[in-house]
Design a protein around this motif. Structure first.
Motif, PDB file in Angstrom:
ATOM      1  N   HIS A 222      81.793  82.459  63.253  1.00 37.15           N
ATOM      2  CA  HIS A 222      81.436  81.618  62.147  1.00 37.15           C
ATOM      3  C   HIS A 222      82.574  81.599  62.041  1.00 37.15           C
ATOM      4  CE1 HIS A 222      82.492  83.653  58.878  1.00 37.15           C
ATOM      5  NE2 HIS A 222      81.300  84.931  58.867  1.00 37.15           N
ATOM      6  N   LEU A 223      83.408  80.396  61.604  1.00 38.17           N
ATOM      7  CA  LEU A 223      85.244  80.167  61.036  1.00 38.17           C
ATOM      8  C   LEU A 223      85.403  79.891  60.269  1.00 38.17           C
ATOM      9  CD1 LEU A 223      85.950  77.760  64.185  1.00 38.17           C
ATOM     10  CD2 LEU A 223      85.831  80.611  64.176  1.00 38.17           C
ATOM     11  N   ASN A 224      84.304  80.324  58.507  1.00 43.30           N
ATOM     12  CA  ASN A 224      84.509  80.172  57.369  1.00 43.30           C
ATOM     13  C   ASN A 224      83.995  79.253  57.005  1.00 43.30           C
ATOM     14  OD1 ASN A 224      86.013  82.830  57.231  1.00 43.30           O
ATOM     15  ND2 ASN A 224      87.736  81.625  57.576  1.00 43.30           N
ATOM     16  N   GLU A 225      84.240  78.572  55.803  1.00 46.16           N
ATOM     17  CA  GLU A 225      83.315  77.634  55.400  1.00 46.16           C
ATOM     18  C   GLU A 225      83.808  76.325  54.498  1.00 46.16           C
ATOM     19  OE1 GLU A 225      85.101  79.511  51.353  1.00 46.16           O
ATOM     20  OE2 GLU A 225      83.835  80.218  52.925  1.00 46.16           O
ATOM     21  N   ARG A 226      83.482  75.608  54.717  1.00 44.65           N
ATOM     22  CA  ARG A 226      84.003  74.384  53.073  1.00 44.65           C
ATOM     23  C   ARG A 226      83.330  73.304  52.808  1.00 44.65           C
ATOM     24  NH1 ARG A 226      84.745  72.340  59.682  1.00 44.65           N
ATOM     25  NH2 ARG A 226      82.745  71.887  59.781  1.00 44.65           N
ATOM     26  N   GLU A 227      83.733  73.094  51.299  1.00 46.95           N
ATOM     27  CA  GLU A 227      83.322  72.533  50.190  1.00 46.95           C
ATOM     28  C   GLU A 227      83.388  71.440  50.486  1.00 46.95           C
ATOM     29  OE1 GLU A 227      81.467  72.406  47.241  1.00 46.95           O
ATOM     30  OE2 GLU A 227      82.285  74.072  47.179  1.00 46.95           O
ATOM     31  N   CYS A 228      82.091  70.143  50.443  1.00 47.97           N
ATOM     32  CA  CYS A 228      81.587  69.329  50.795  1.00 47.97           C
ATOM     33  C   CYS A 228      81.056  68.941  49.199  1.00 47.97           C
ATOM     34  CB  CYS A 228      81.075  69.162  52.152  1.00 47.97           C
ATOM     35  SG  CYS A 228      81.817  69.820  53.201  1.00 47.97           S
ATOM     36  N   SER A 229      80.947  69.026  48.330  1.00 43.67           N
ATOM     37  CA  SER A 229      80.202  68.652  47.139  1.00 43.67           C
ATOM     38  C   SER A 229      80.505  67.672  46.388  1.00 43.67           C
ATOM     39  CB  SER A 229      80.032  69.333  46.538  1.00 43.67           C
ATOM     40  OG  SER A 229      80.015  70.957  46.679  1.00 43.67           O
ATOM     41  N   ILE A 230      81.900  66.774  46.383  1.00 44.11           N
ATOM     42  CA  ILE A 230      82.425  65.420  46.302  1.00 44.11           C
ATOM     43  C   ILE A 230      81.657  64.251  47.317  1.00 44.11           C
ATOM     44  CG2 ILE A 230      84.126  64.058  44.980  1.00 44.11           C
ATOM     45  CD1 ILE A 230      83.957  66.964  43.925  1.00 44.11           C
ATOM     46  N   GLN A 231      80.230  63.275  46.377  1.00 45.27           N
ATOM     47  CA  GLN A 231      79.541  62.479  47.898  1.00 45.27           C
ATOM     48  C   GLN A 231      79.520  61.797  47.287  1.00 45.27           C
ATOM     49  OE1 GLN A 231      76.264  64.249  49.581  1.00 45.27           O
ATOM     50  NE2 GLN A 231      77.167  66.069  50.022  1.00 45.27           N
ATOM     51  N   ARG A 232      79.835  60.839  47.503  1.00 41.96           N
ATOM     52  CA  ARG A 232      78.359  59.091  46.884  1.00 41.96           C
ATOM     53  C   ARG A 232      77.872  58.682  48.063  1.00 41.96           C
ATOM     54  NH1 ARG A 232      80.382  57.907  51.325  1.00 41.96           N
ATOM     55  NH2 ARG A 232      81.972  56.423  51.838  1.00 41.96           N
ATOM     56  N   ARG A 233      76.455  58.113  47.814  1.00 46.92           N
ATOM     57  CA  ARG A 233      75.367  57.576  48.497  1.00 46.92           C
ATOM     58  C   ARG A 233      75.131  58.520  49.408  1.00 46.92           C
ATOM     59  NH1 ARG A 233      78.613  53.204  48.372  1.00 46.92           N
ATOM     60  NH2 ARG A 233      79.428  53.637  50.861  1.00 46.92           N
ATOM     61  N   HIS A 234      74.864  59.983  49.059  1.00 50.21           N
ATOM     62  CA  HIS A 234      75.126  60.911  50.103  1.00 50.21           C
ATOM     63  C   HIS A 234      76.212  61.543  51.096  1.00 50.21           C
ATOM     64  CE1 HIS A 234      71.283  61.847  47.909  1.00 50.21           C
ATOM     65  NE2 HIS A 234      71.097  60.759  47.811  1.00 50.21           N
ATOM     66  N   GLN A 235      77.197  60.689  50.743  1.00 51.48           N
ATOM     67  CA  GLN A 235      77.946  60.909  52.038  1.00 51.48           C
ATOM     68  C   GLN A 235      79.345  61.593  51.441  1.00 51.48           C
ATOM     69  OE1 GLN A 235      78.390  57.037  53.353  1.00 51.48           O
ATOM     70  NE2 GLN A 235      76.557  57.556  55.718  1.00 51.48           N
ATOM     71  N   LYS A 236      80.197  62.453  52.540  1.00 51.35           N
ATOM     72  CA  LYS A 236      81.386  63.371  51.915  1.00 51.35           C
ATOM     73  C   LYS A 236      82.339  62.676  51.668  1.00 51.35           C
ATOM     74  CE  LYS A 236      79.338  66.725  54.511  1.00 51.35           C
ATOM     75  NZ  LYS A 236      78.669  67.437  55.910  1.00 51.35           N
ATOM     76  N   VAL A 237      83.096  62.447  50.465  1.00 53.96           N
ATOM     77  CA  VAL A 237      84.201  61.776  50.181  1.00 53.96           C
ATOM     78  C   VAL A 237      85.711  62.820  50.147  1.00 53.96           C
ATOM     79  CG1 VAL A 237      84.393  60.892  48.110  1.00 53.96           C
ATOM     80  CG2 VAL A 237      85.186  59.780  49.374  1.00 53.96           C
ATOM     81  N   VAL A 238      85.727  63.960  49.553  1.00 54.52           N
ATOM     82  CA  VAL A 238      86.544  65.081  49.443  1.00 54.52           C
ATOM     83  C   VAL A 238      86.309  66.226  50.360  1.00 54.52           C
ATOM     84  CG1 VAL A 238      87.991  65.904  47.764  1.00 54.52           C
ATOM     85  CG2 VAL A 238      86.734  63.920  47.239  1.00 54.52           C
ATOM     86  N   GLU A 239      86.661  66.929  51.094  1.00 55.29           N
ATOM     87  CA  GLU A 239      86.596  67.999  51.498  1.00 55.29           C
ATOM     88  C   GLU A 239      87.332  69.559  51.267  1.00 55.29           C
ATOM     89  OE1 GLU A 239      84.052  64.678  53.792  1.00 55.29           O
ATOM     90  OE2 GLU A 239      86.073  65.191  53.973  1.00 55.29           O
TER      91      GLU A 239
END
Length: 488
Positions: A222-239
């Motif tokens: 594994h190459l660590n994690e990404r935070e992907c909680s900023i979303q609109r319409r269940h689609q990511k916009v900030v990671e």
């Protein structure tokens, strides 16, 4: 591998070709008629028109793509993301043609492409899952009974779904039937498969994903994690990477769970395992994406790896050249997706001509884009213009540098998501790391973007667009714009 056809378009096609060029591998572009002047077409060593802009006539036309691949003696096909990237039929056709599909096996695509099959596969590998059914629900009465036993609120999800389609939150028994029917209808419309299942709705979760890589020799890291909680319409916009709430102990547990998911389907190549993380730091398997992710650059920034190069190496049969202990995690990276959308109008597409375009520059700033000034944004495809990726030694530094980069990024001709992204990463909840996937609903209202500076920018954009539309001299208008910016 001497020649690779990139079966995609826009910023990701260009990004892949840049790595191919560095590796001295020739690139073949395929494009639709509206993309004939796109940067990725000009950058490729060879380029061939597929046909009309309609995806079925171009980027989804397997037979045309394979015909060009064979005619050009292509060794490999890289599908990037979207279009045919997770299509097992295409991967099988590529293999039958004697060409290497730069992605996972057909088995892995099939297993992880269906959420119910994925749940069955990972069951034996001790991967935490959200309470719910692991079989399709067809009977409404049975579904209601299961929902009652799980406890409301629950989530009805399309088995073949993605991108928030075929997904319905049900708050109580009275809503169940209508929401069930809507989920099935949307699943059939979007995926041609009406199978749905039920899960407990995890309230106020964070969306955390783990990047994995596996070779053909049984090594999975594994190459660590990404935070992907900023979303609109269940689609990511900030990671961002790493997540502000994941410590080393949790990282190791989530990383091992992701490795187990990969092992459950004999995975090879790069992939992403997505999890929900609740307020008590419990995590639950959501799905696996069997492809390169849009947000892969933030992982590249903190690990020093080129994930496209890693895909090529795995496809060539090379073993991973590093161990889990040697995977770095240095600094912090943030990515914002620059969409031609209007955040003040429910993030609806706002397409037009890119009448002025100037990228931000500076140490730790990367822009992956696929457009040039003067180009039109076609209505046939996803309206993403670019990805702005920023690296800092600390999260605080990355946030400040991203805000400055957004301010330095000049786009005129239509609305974009940059104003919203600036608002989001400057919000106290983002800065303290306590935001969830409900950030937009909990904290954002369109009028919050109506600051004096943003109003001036909007007014300027509208004025530039209209003057150009009325045949004013582009040079004169843009010179005036530059003077306005200097004195704002």
């Amino acid at each position: 591998m001497k020649k690779v056809l990139v079966a995609n378009r826009g910023e990701i096609a260009l990004r892949i070709m840049r790595t191919l060029k560095r590796l001295n591998i020739q690139s073949v572009a395929v494009y639709s008629d509206v993309d004939s002047d796109a940067p990725f077409v000009k950058f490729a060593d060879e380029a061939y028109c597929l046909g009309e802009a309609t995806p079925s006539e171009s980027y989804l036309n397997m037979d045309k793509i394979l015909k060009i691949a064979l005619q050009t003696n292509t060794d490999g096909i890289h599908p990037a993301y979207g279009f045919l990237s997770e299509n097992a039929v295409f991967a099988e056709k590529v293999a039958e043609a004697g060409i290497k599909f730069i992605g996972p096996s057909i088995k892995a695509i099939n297993v992880m492409g269906d959420k119910l099959d994925a749940k069955q596969a990972v069951k034996a590998f001790d991967v935490p899952m959200v309470p719910g059914t692991d079989e399709a629900i067809t009977d409404i009465a049975e579904g209601k009974s299961i929902a009652e036993s799980i406890g409301y609120p629950i989530l009805i999800k399309a088995s073949a779904g993605g991108g928030g389609k075929g997904m319905r939150v049900v708050e109580n028994s009275a809503e169940f039937e209508s929401q069930f029917d809507r989920a099935v209808s949307e699943a059939i419309s979007s995926f041609g498969n009406g199978a749905v299942f039920i899960e407990k709705f995890v309230q106020q979760p964070k969306h955390i994903e783990i990047q994995i890589i596996a070779d053909q020799h049984g090594n999975v890291l594994h190459l660590n994690e990404r935070e992907c909680s900023i979303q609109r319409r269940h689609q990511k916009v900030v990671e961002e990477a790493p997540s502000p709430v994941v410590d080393q102990e949790l990282r190791e547990r989530m990383g091992q769970a992701a490795i187990n998911v990969a092992k459950s389907c004999d995975y090879e190549g790069v992939g992403t395992v997505e999890f929900l993380l609740d307020k008590d730091k419990n995590f639950y398997f959501l799905e696996m994406n069997t492809r390169l992710q849009v947000e892969h650059p933030v992982t590249e920034m903190i690990t020093g790896l080129d994930l496209v190069e890693e895909q090529i190496k795995v496809a060539r049969g090379e073993a991973l050249s590093y161990t889990q202990e040697e995977v770095q995690l240095k600094g912090h990276a943030i990515e914002i997706r620059v969409y031609a959308e209007d955040p003040m109008n429910d993030f609806l597409p706002d397409l037009g001509t890119l009448v002025h375009y100037k990228r931000p520059v500076g140490l730790g700033i990367r822009v992956d884009d696929g457009y040039e000034q003067g180009m039109k944004i076609p209505l046939n495809y996803d309206p993403m213009i670019a990805k702005l990726i920023v690296y800092g030694e600390t999260r605080e530094e990355a946030i400040e540098k991203t805000i400055q980069a957004i301010d330095d990024y000049e786009i005129a001709g239509f609305s974009t998501t940059m104003g919203f992204c600036r608002f989001a990463i400057n919000h106290p909840e983002f800065r303290n790391g306590n935001f969830t996937i409900n950030f937009v609903g909990d904290h954002f209202k369109p009028e919050m973007l109506r600051t004096p500076v943003e109003s001036n920018i909007a007014e300027m954009t509208y004025g530039v667009f209209n003057e150009l539309k009325n045949n004013a001299s582009p040079k004169k208008v843009l010179d005036e714009y530059s003077a306005w910016k200097q004195n704002r």
